[in-house]
Design a protein around this motif. Structure first.
Motif, short mmCIF file in Angstrom:
data_model
loop_
_atom_site.label_atom_id
_atom_site.label_comp_id
_atom_site.label_asym_id
_atom_site.label_seq_id
_atom_site.Cartn_x
_atom_site.Cartn_y
_atom_site.Cartn_z
N PHE B 12 8.13 36.26 9.93
CA PHE B 12 8.13 36.30 8.31
C PHE B 12 9.28 35.79 7.79
CE2 PHE B 12 6.47 40.08 10.46
CZ PHE B 12 5.12 40.00 10.07
N PRO B 13 9.10 34.80 6.52
CA PRO B 13 9.95 34.19 5.91
C PRO B 13 10.65 35.38 5.16
CG PRO B 13 8.14 34.25 4.66
CD PRO B 13 7.50 34.53 6.03
N ILE B 16 8.74 37.59 2.33
CA ILE B 16 7.66 38.58 2.82
C ILE B 16 8.44 39.93 3.19
CG2 ILE B 16 6.13 39.29 4.56
CD1 ILE B 16 5.05 37.51 2.60
N LEU B 20 8.26 43.80 2.04
CA LEU B 20 7.74 44.71 3.14
C LEU B 20 8.96 45.90 3.29
CD1 LEU B 20 5.31 43.92 4.21
CD2 LEU B 20 6.66 42.59 6.08
N TYR B 119 0.08 45.06 -2.93
CA TYR B 119 0.65 44.16 -1.89
C TYR B 119 2.01 43.71 -2.40
CZ TYR B 119 -3.96 44.09 0.17
OH TYR B 119 -5.10 44.45 0.74
N GLY B 120 2.90 43.27 -1.48
CA GLY B 120 3.93 42.71 -1.67
C GLY B 120 4.87 43.46 -2.64
N SER B 122 5.18 47.17 -1.38
CA SER B 122 4.93 48.30 -0.57
C SER B 122 6.38 48.84 -0.20
CB SER B 122 4.24 47.95 0.87
OG SER B 122 5.09 47.21 1.76
N SER B 130 5.47 48.39 13.27
CA SER B 130 4.70 47.82 14.13
C SER B 130 3.56 49.13 14.23
CB SER B 130 5.51 48.06 15.48
OG SER B 130 6.12 49.64 15.58
N PHE B 132 2.16 50.22 11.50
CA PHE B 132 1.60 50.04 10.40
C PHE B 132 0.43 48.78 10.77
CE2 PHE B 132 1.36 47.62 6.42
CZ PHE B 132 0.59 48.56 5.64
N PHE B 133 0.88 47.83 11.66
CA PHE B 133 -0.10 46.91 12.09
C PHE B 133 -0.62 47.01 13.31
CE2 PHE B 133 2.84 44.95 8.73
CZ PHE B 133 1.98 44.69 7.94
N HIS B 134 -1.77 47.01 13.47
CA HIS B 134 -2.28 46.93 15.04
C HIS B 134 -3.67 46.42 14.97
CE1 HIS B 134 -4.73 50.45 13.63
NE2 HIS B 134 -5.50 50.33 14.64
#
Lengths: 134, 134
Positions: B12-13, B16, B20, B119-120, B122, B130, B132-134
């Motif tokens: 991620f830059p 982001i 986040l 989005y953007g 949150s 982690s 959060f994403f799966h």
DNA sequence: TTTTCATGTTAGATTTCTTAACATCTCTTG
DNA sequence: CAAGAGATGTTAAGAAATCTAACATGAAAA
């Protein structure tokens, strides 16, 4: 469900997607131009890709490597679109059997995941990026 | 194990990561400057953050909001460092009990996850990106 | 052979990020 | 209270990454 939200969050710039998919920027933009992927945009108009987008690009790449052209890929991807619930009508069923059956497609896309030695040079396959991260 | 690799991939830059974590770029860079996080760099010297980095920033943020200063946070984070195997010596044990116990820390960091509408924007909490994403 | 498809390459404009400096505000501490 | 330290904001100037658009090219199709 909330899963879908996570997987569709715009997160990656094109540079990362390049290394994740091993596609060129030109290819990625070209596929977008032909409506195979639809990355979001930053305020400043930069492309931002989600996990779903990257998965999709990996699928596209796998199909490309099978020698399928963009028109074919568009077909295939549209067939993958969530069946929502609606039972397929006969036409759809035949289409699937004419081109590539769902099953065949799945098999085609389901292959082992392998990363190259260095980050940024990984060469993932099929629509399985999500499984890669968890 | 391979999990650790995934979670430490530079992805991620900073833009982001800002959205986040809801930290400012200034804060993120400041924390790096003080060795609280160590994002990778692109060839062109842009910061690239991994899931681990983002998790860590979320932890830092939670601690900041508890009113803990950077020195304290550095302490706390170092305590979290994988105990590797080495049994702690008495000194370490006492340190832990003096500041914040592991337990207390865990509880502190384990809170519900909530996304804001857009989005953007949150506003995640604790080191749980982690999950959060799966 | 001429088109079309898929991709490469290049140029110029725009956005994003970097570091560094300086500003500001809040605490400590003498 | 004044001075210093800590944490963050703001700004400027430059460098890197990305964007679109145009043109080039090789392979396959017609």
């Amino acid at each position: 469900m909330s899963d879908e939200i996570r997987r569709s969050m715009p997160l990656f710039p094109i540079s990362i997607v390049k290394s994740l998919t091993d596609l060129s920027a030109r290819q990625i933009r070209y596929y977008e131009e032909h409506n195979l992927v639809h990355p979001a945009r930053s305020e400043g108009n930069r492309r931002l890709f989600s996990f779903n987008d990257v998965d999709r690009l990996l699928e596209i790449k796998a199909l490309i490597e099978k020698g399928i052209n963009l028109a074919g890929i568009k077909q295939v991807l549209s067939m993958q679109e969530v069946p929502d619930n609606e039972p397929m009508d006969q036409e759809q069923v035949e289409e699937i059997h004419n081109d590539l059956s769902e099953k065949e497609l799945r098999r085609m896309l389901q292959q082992e995941l392998h990363t190259a030695g260095r980050y940024g040079k990984s060469s993932l396959r099929q629509g399985e990026l999500s499984r890669f991260f968890h």
